[in-house]
Design a protein around this motif. Structure first.
Motif, PDB file in Angstrom:
ATOM      1  N   THR A  82      47.373   7.177  66.401  1.00 55.37           N
ATOM      2  CA  THR A  82      47.723   5.757  66.386  1.00 55.37           C
ATOM      3  C   THR A  82      48.627   5.366  65.447  1.00 55.37           C
ATOM      4  O   THR A  82      49.224   4.333  65.751  1.00 55.37           O
ATOM      5  CB  THR A  82      46.322   4.989  66.293  1.00 55.37           C
ATOM      6  OG1 THR A  82      45.778   4.923  64.890  1.00 55.37           O
ATOM      7  CG2 THR A  82      45.263   5.206  67.270  1.00 55.37           C
ATOM      8  N   VAL A  83      48.659   6.086  64.593  1.00 59.10           N
ATOM      9  CA  VAL A  83      49.519   5.633  63.216  1.00 59.10           C
ATOM     10  C   VAL A  83      50.755   6.362  63.140  1.00 59.10           C
ATOM     11  O   VAL A  83      52.114   5.951  63.087  1.00 59.10           O
ATOM     12  CB  VAL A  83      49.025   5.633  62.007  1.00 59.10           C
ATOM     13  CG1 VAL A  83      49.820   5.268  60.893  1.00 59.10           C
ATOM     14  CG2 VAL A  83      47.847   4.323  61.985  1.00 59.10           C
ATOM     15  N   ILE A  84      50.766   7.866  62.898  1.00 62.50           N
ATOM     16  CA  ILE A  84      52.109   8.616  62.626  1.00 62.50           C
ATOM     17  C   ILE A  84      53.079   8.796  63.727  1.00 62.50           C
ATOM     18  O   ILE A  84      54.248   8.891  62.964  1.00 62.50           O
ATOM     19  CB  ILE A  84      51.343  10.068  62.465  1.00 62.50           C
ATOM     20  CG1 ILE A  84      50.251  10.062  61.237  1.00 62.50           C
ATOM     21  CG2 ILE A  84      52.490  10.903  61.775  1.00 62.50           C
ATOM     22  CD1 ILE A  84      50.573   9.570  59.843  1.00 62.50           C
ATOM     23  N   PRO A  85      52.735   8.884  65.084  1.00 63.35           N
ATOM     24  CA  PRO A  85      54.012   8.930  65.663  1.00 63.35           C
ATOM     25  C   PRO A  85      54.956   7.922  65.617  1.00 63.35           C
ATOM     26  O   PRO A  85      56.171   8.078  65.543  1.00 63.35           O
ATOM     27  CB  PRO A  85      53.375   8.836  67.268  1.00 63.35           C
ATOM     28  CG  PRO A  85      52.009   9.461  66.880  1.00 63.35           C
ATOM     29  CD  PRO A  85      51.395   9.074  65.704  1.00 63.35           C
ATOM     30  N   LYS A  86      54.559   6.417  65.417  1.00 63.33           N
ATOM     31  CA  LYS A  86      55.261   5.436  65.238  1.00 63.33           C
ATOM     32  C   LYS A  86      56.139   5.469  64.078  1.00 63.33           C
ATOM     33  O   LYS A  86      57.208   5.292  63.707  1.00 63.33           O
ATOM     34  CB  LYS A  86      54.486   4.051  65.281  1.00 63.33           C
ATOM     35  CG  LYS A  86      55.251   2.698  64.891  1.00 63.33           C
ATOM     36  CD  LYS A  86      56.531   2.625  66.173  1.00 63.33           C
ATOM     37  CE  LYS A  86      57.202   1.596  65.833  1.00 63.33           C
ATOM     38  NZ  LYS A  86      58.407   1.089  66.678  1.00 63.33           N
ATOM     39  N   PHE A 104      48.912  -5.256  67.585  1.00 60.88           N
ATOM     40  CA  PHE A 104      47.612  -5.567  67.580  1.00 60.88           C
ATOM     41  C   PHE A 104      46.772  -4.569  68.049  1.00 60.88           C
ATOM     42  O   PHE A 104      45.636  -3.971  67.862  1.00 60.88           O
ATOM     43  CB  PHE A 104      47.264  -6.763  68.125  1.00 60.88           C
ATOM     44  CG  PHE A 104      47.421  -8.089  67.222  1.00 60.88           C
ATOM     45  CD1 PHE A 104      46.332  -8.403  66.554  1.00 60.88           C
ATOM     46  CD2 PHE A 104      48.383  -8.668  67.042  1.00 60.88           C
ATOM     47  CE1 PHE A 104      46.510  -9.474  65.383  1.00 60.88           C
ATOM     48  CE2 PHE A 104      48.592  -9.813  66.113  1.00 60.88           C
ATOM     49  CZ  PHE A 104      47.578 -10.075  65.360  1.00 60.88           C
ATOM     50  N   THR A 105      47.351  -3.862  69.301  1.00 58.13           N
ATOM     51  CA  THR A 105      46.430  -2.707  69.999  1.00 58.13           C
ATOM     52  C   THR A 105      46.452  -1.452  69.042  1.00 58.13           C
ATOM     53  O   THR A 105      45.450  -0.864  68.930  1.00 58.13           O
ATOM     54  CB  THR A 105      47.458  -2.193  71.320  1.00 58.13           C
ATOM     55  OG1 THR A 105      47.356  -3.334  71.999  1.00 58.13           O
ATOM     56  CG2 THR A 105      46.752  -1.082  71.870  1.00 58.13           C
ATOM     57  N   GLN A 106      47.681  -1.228  68.243  1.00 61.24           N
ATOM     58  CA  GLN A 106      47.416  -0.176  67.311  1.00 61.24           C
ATOM     59  C   GLN A 106      46.349  -0.355  66.081  1.00 61.24           C
ATOM     60  O   GLN A 106      45.359   0.385  65.765  1.00 61.24           O
ATOM     61  CB  GLN A 106      48.733  -0.138  66.406  1.00 61.24           C
ATOM     62  CG  GLN A 106      48.908   1.099  65.405  1.00 61.24           C
ATOM     63  CD  GLN A 106      49.991   0.958  64.462  1.00 61.24           C
ATOM     64  OE1 GLN A 106      50.527   0.124  63.959  1.00 61.24           O
ATOM     65  NE2 GLN A 106      50.993   2.105  64.792  1.00 61.24           N
ATOM     66  N   ALA A 107      46.295  -1.548  65.691  1.00 60.14           N
ATOM     67  CA  ALA A 107      45.390  -2.087  64.712  1.00 60.14           C
ATOM     68  C   ALA A 107      43.987  -1.934  65.185  1.00 60.14           C
ATOM     69  O   ALA A 107      43.101  -1.540  64.531  1.00 60.14           O
ATOM     70  CB  ALA A 107      45.505  -3.549  64.214  1.00 60.14           C
ATOM     71  N   PHE A 108      43.864  -2.366  66.504  1.00 56.88           N
ATOM     72  CA  PHE A 108      42.317  -2.246  66.941  1.00 56.88           C
ATOM     73  C   PHE A 108      41.715  -0.875  67.043  1.00 56.88           C
ATOM     74  O   PHE A 108      40.823  -0.329  66.615  1.00 56.88           O
ATOM     75  CB  PHE A 108      42.214  -2.892  68.316  1.00 56.88           C
ATOM     76  CG  PHE A 108      41.083  -2.514  69.169  1.00 56.88           C
ATOM     77  CD1 PHE A 108      39.972  -3.161  68.580  1.00 56.88           C
ATOM     78  CD2 PHE A 108      41.436  -1.676  70.002  1.00 56.88           C
ATOM     79  CE1 PHE A 108      38.823  -2.875  69.537  1.00 56.88           C
ATOM     80  CE2 PHE A 108      40.082  -1.271  70.880  1.00 56.88           C
ATOM     81  CZ  PHE A 108      38.727  -2.013  70.309  1.00 56.88           C
ATOM     82  N   PHE A 109      42.963   0.152  67.594  1.00 54.56           N
ATOM     83  CA  PHE A 109      42.276   1.435  67.906  1.00 54.56           C
ATOM     84  C   PHE A 109      42.314   2.141  66.493  1.00 54.56           C
ATOM     85  O   PHE A 109      41.144   2.971  66.352  1.00 54.56           O
ATOM     86  CB  PHE A 109      43.368   2.192  68.924  1.00 54.56           C
ATOM     87  CG  PHE A 109      42.888   1.935  70.241  1.00 54.56           C
ATOM     88  CD1 PHE A 109      41.828   2.298  70.724  1.00 54.56           C
ATOM     89  CD2 PHE A 109      44.029   0.985  70.980  1.00 54.56           C
ATOM     90  CE1 PHE A 109      41.613   2.129  72.199  1.00 54.56           C
ATOM     91  CE2 PHE A 109      43.799   0.625  72.257  1.00 54.56           C
ATOM     92  CZ  PHE A 109      42.428   1.153  73.025  1.00 54.56           C
ATOM     93  N   PHE A 110      43.123   1.728  65.690  1.00 55.81           N
ATOM     94  CA  PHE A 110      42.881   2.543  64.270  1.00 55.81           C
ATOM     95  C   PHE A 110      41.573   2.005  63.522  1.00 55.81           C
ATOM     96  O   PHE A 110      40.859   2.952  63.081  1.00 55.81           O
ATOM     97  CB  PHE A 110      44.154   2.273  63.402  1.00 55.81           C
ATOM     98  CG  PHE A 110      44.060   2.680  62.013  1.00 55.81           C
ATOM     99  CD1 PHE A 110      44.131   3.933  61.802  1.00 55.81           C
ATOM    100  CD2 PHE A 110      43.489   1.883  61.001  1.00 55.81           C
ATOM    101  CE1 PHE A 110      44.250   4.712  60.477  1.00 55.81           C
ATOM    102  CE2 PHE A 110      43.420   2.295  59.677  1.00 55.81           C
ATOM    103  CZ  PHE A 110      44.029   3.575  59.397  1.00 55.81           C
TER     104      PHE A 110
END
Length: 315
Positions: A82-86, A104-110
């Motif tokens: 959820t973090v490294i590819p970006k 916010f989608t990234q924050a939620f899933f992380f």
């Protein structure tokens, strides 16, 4: 989830995207940082995938401990993905923008997967307690159905605990600035950018983070206090060493994970310096996922045997 975030943010904010500042002091080293993080990401994905594959391929590893370990490896892959590819995209192309909904989608899933991992750590501690302190009842208690229910509960609780504060924060106004001094969308940096009074949602998040870590730590502490007492009472040094070796890898991973999580999240109103949080988060999202497969495989004789057998079959 993304559609839900877009619906909540409509007509409530003038910010359409955020800028992930990342590591401004070393942005000129983009290509080097890209290569370093790419190698770390690939090593983590491959290491965790290897553990999952070996666990499911070798019938000797079809036990509750390795079921939980393979689930942990799967969660680790999900969390870092959820973090490294970006982050890699930022290093390679320099494009630091991320849309409001995606952020916010990234924050939620992380956060939800990270919370699930903490609960799973507590389950692993409970599993070691039963295996060492209640060996005669272990098989009947840790049945496949119970193991599946425990893993399902970890995922469900992770989702339920994080959906409320993240969705609540997304409803606040964001009217600028839109620069996040972090390498991914985390709760604290996002809360600081809101034009609204976020004290209530920050305290809600702090309470949830404290509760999650406290419950996980409490279960772990109780389980390992009983484990230590049981190991000390074993008659031979060889038995004590064997019992401790089954827990040592788990304890090392626990120390790395809890240390960084306590530093980042258990602070009222997110008052700590963001740059220190970024460094701790880097340990939690890059370094620890690389070390975990190494720690578990290097210190585990059963995994060694399974790997050797798999290599022999492949020749």
């Amino acid at each position: 989830m993304k559609k839900l975030m877009m619906w909540y943010s409509r007509n409530r904010t003038t910010v359409q995207e955020f800028i992930l500042e990342g590591f401004p002091a070393v942005q000129h080293l983009g290509n080097i940082l890209f290569l370093m993080h790419l190698l770390a990401y690939l090593a983590s994905i491959m290491g965790n995938t290897l553990i999952i594959s070996i666990t499911w391929a070798d019938h000797r590893l079809h036990t509750p401990m390795y079921f939980f370990l393979s689930t942990f490896s799967f969660m680790e892959n999900c969390c870092i993905s959820t973090v490294i590819p970006k982050l890699l995209t930022i290093f390679l192309s320099g494009k630091q923008a991320i849309s409001f909904a995606t952020c916010f989608t990234q924050a939620f899933f992380f956060l939800s997967v990270g919370t699930s991992i903490l609960f799973l750590m507590a389950v692993l501690s409970l599993d070691r307690y039963l295996a060492i302190c209640k060996p005669l009842h272990y098989s009947s208690i840790m049945s496949p159905r119970v193991c599946s229910l425990l893993v399902t509960a970890c995922f469900t609780l992770g989702f339920l605990f994080m959906v409320v504060p993240v969705v609540h924060l997304s409803q606040f106004s964001f009217c600028g600035p839109n620069v996040i001094p972090h390498f991914f969308c985390d709760f604290g940096p996002l809360a600081k950018l809101s034009c609204s009074d976020t004290r209530s949602v920050e305290m809600l998040f702090f309470d949830i983070a404290f509760l999650v870590i406290f419950i996980s730590l409490l279960v772990t502490a109780i389980a390992y206090s009983h484990i230590v007492v049981t190991i000390v009472q074993l008659p031979s040094a060889k038995e004590r060493q064997k019992a401790f070796s089954t827990c040592s890898s788990h304890l090392i991973v626990l120390s790395l994970m809890y240390g960084s999580c306590l530093f980042i999240y258990v602070k009222p109103k997110q008052t700590s310096r963001v740059d220190f949080n970024s460094q701790a988060a880097l340990v939690n999202t890059v370094l620890t996922p690389v070390l975990n497969p190494v720690i578990y495989t290097l210190r585990n004789k059963q995994v060694h045997r399974a790997l050797r057998d798999a290599l022999c079959r492949g020749k």
